[in-house]
Scaffold this active site. Structure first.
Site: not given
Ligand SMILES: Cc1cc2nc3c(=O)[nH]c(=O)nc-3n(C[C@H](O)[C@H](O)[C@H](O)COP(=O)(O)OP(=O)(O)OC[C@H]3O[C@@H](n4cnc5c(N)ncnc54)[C@H](O)[C@@H]3O)c2cc1C
Length: 390
Positions: A126, A363
């Site tokens: 990320t 996730e």
């Protein structure tokens, strides 16, 4: 179809339960209050063989099947989601990726140390501007004479401040979009790697979370995991396993909520009787039990498919989506059963709610999982709007 655990699986679950109650439970509240990452506990998890349990024995793992691994994760999640995060990240995201995509040399260099807990790893996908849209990452990897230079920034990386090695996803050729992504094994003591702790989290307070800066980080050619362009595939295959682990941990939260609520409801008296006597309290408990059992069955199904080597992305999404939402709901209901006592940390239920909340975000958010499930059912990808990028 057999819904019974084997003797070996029962033993795995029971010994994990015992370890978690004896070794983790006494530390949880103080670690949570102090917002302290417990490195000693991470080492203990390694000593127990809980970091990298499905990794082959020859690389330091236990060669455990996924069902067995899920049973361990459920127990750790029941007691402490921050410790469960260490297990999930280290095992599913880091070790799993190295074992599946690494060269023999990379496996020998990193896996034994990661499985034993001597070293820690993190999974740096990320970025500040790219979360759900992971295919669009901006961190850049450029070739040099001796390897690669990586420059960019990562956000929300679990264990980013304490890891010895970071799996860093970077773009090698922006024109190729997600087909240009690559994954690098970056030792965190490399010049140009720096990290900052993210403070003020709602939950997972004793889990380390970092913002990472990569400033012309130079790595050798053998730091590349898999091939150039394999980055997106590596990330997605890692997340298939990571999501399973998060889901299993959430079954643990649901189970913890059930047990805490039943115990409290039998002990606490109002109107001269235990509150467990009230039908509306039993309704809350019954709902928690149904959600826990449904989540557990979905996790076991995903685990069984993984063990058979069958493609399971959708079933894993279903398990992750359901179990994480169930954990939030159960924690909320468990607080209700506890009344005012559920609002302070004398009981574990308020922490369950704070810790569960992130699981519907990371996730893959719940929305992303619904889109994965919907895409499978309809054949239409609703994740990327047709106007995207115009
Ligand atoms: C405590 C914590 C630990 C984490 N650990 C890690 C880690 O170890 N490694 C790592 O790489 N990342 C990690 N993350 C990051 C996490 O995976 C991301 O936060 C997550 O993927 C969501 O991305 P985002 O925060 O950028 O939200 P966004 O993608 O900006 O989403 C914001 C909202 O928009 C919605 N949305 C986005 N796209 C769509 C769409 N196509 N359709 C419908 N709705 C959509 C989302 O569902 C959400 O509701 C962590 C995050 C936290 C909070």
């Amino acid at each position: 179809m057999d819904f019974q655990l084997t003797d070996e699986q029962r033993l795995i679950s029971e010994s994990a339960r015992e370890f978690c109650d004896k070794e983790i439970a006494p530390r949880v509240r103080e670690n949570d209050r102090a917002g302290r990452f417990d490195r000693e506990l991470a080492s203990m998890l390694g000593e127990m063989g809980y970091l990298g349990a499905p990794v082959a024995e020859e690389y330091g793992g236990r060669s455990l099947d996924y069902l067995g691994y899920g049973l361990i994760v459920e127990q750790v999640g029941r007691v402490d989601s921050s410790a469960r995060t260490v297990v999930s990240v280290q095992t599913s995201l880091v070790c799993g990726s190295i074992e599946r995509w690494g060269t023999e040399e990379q496996k020998r260099r990193w896996l034994p140390r990661l499985c034993s807990g001597e070293a820690l790893g993190c999974f740096a996908l990320t970025e500040p501007d790219f979360g759900s849209d992971a295919a669009s990452l901006r961190t850049r990897a450029e070739r040099t004479d001796s390897g690669w230079t990586i420059t960019g920034g990562k956000m929300w990386i679990s264990m980013g401040n304490v890891a010895d090695v970071a799996l860093v996803f970077a773009q090698t050729d922006p024109e190729k979009k997600h087909r240009g992504l690559a994954c690098f094994l970056v030792p965190t003591d490399t010049d140009g790697y720096s990290s900052q702790e993210i403070h003020g989290k709602l939950g997972l307070r004793s889990s380390d979370t970092a913002e990472i800066s990569l400033d012309e980080v130079e790595v050798a050619g053998d730091a590349l995991l898999g091939g150039i362009g394999d980055g997106f595939k590596i990330a997605m295959s890692a997340l298939d396993n990571g999501r399973y682990s998060v889901a299993a941990g959430c079954v643990g939260i649901c189970d913890g909520c059930v047990h805490a609520s039943v115990a409290y409801a039998k002990e606490r008296k109002q109107f001269g009787v235990p509150i467990a006597s009230f039908q509306l309290v039993q309704e809350l408990i019954a709902e928690m039990i149904v959600k826990r059992d449904a989540a557990r069955m979905l996790v076991w199904r995903a685990g069984a498919l993984k063990d058979r080597g069958v493609r399971n992305t959708v079933e894993t999404s279903i398990a992750k989506y359901y179990a994480t939402e169930a954990a939030v709901d159960c924690a909320n209901m468990a607080i209700q059963v506890h009344g005012g006592s559920g609002y302070v940390d004398d009981y574990p239920v308020e922490r369950y709610l704070r810790d569960a909340r992130v699981t519907t975000l990371y996730e893959g958010t719940s929305q992303i999982h619904k889109l994965i499930i919907g895409r499978d059912a309809t054949g239409i990808n609703a994740m990327v709007p047709s106007t995207a990028g115009e």
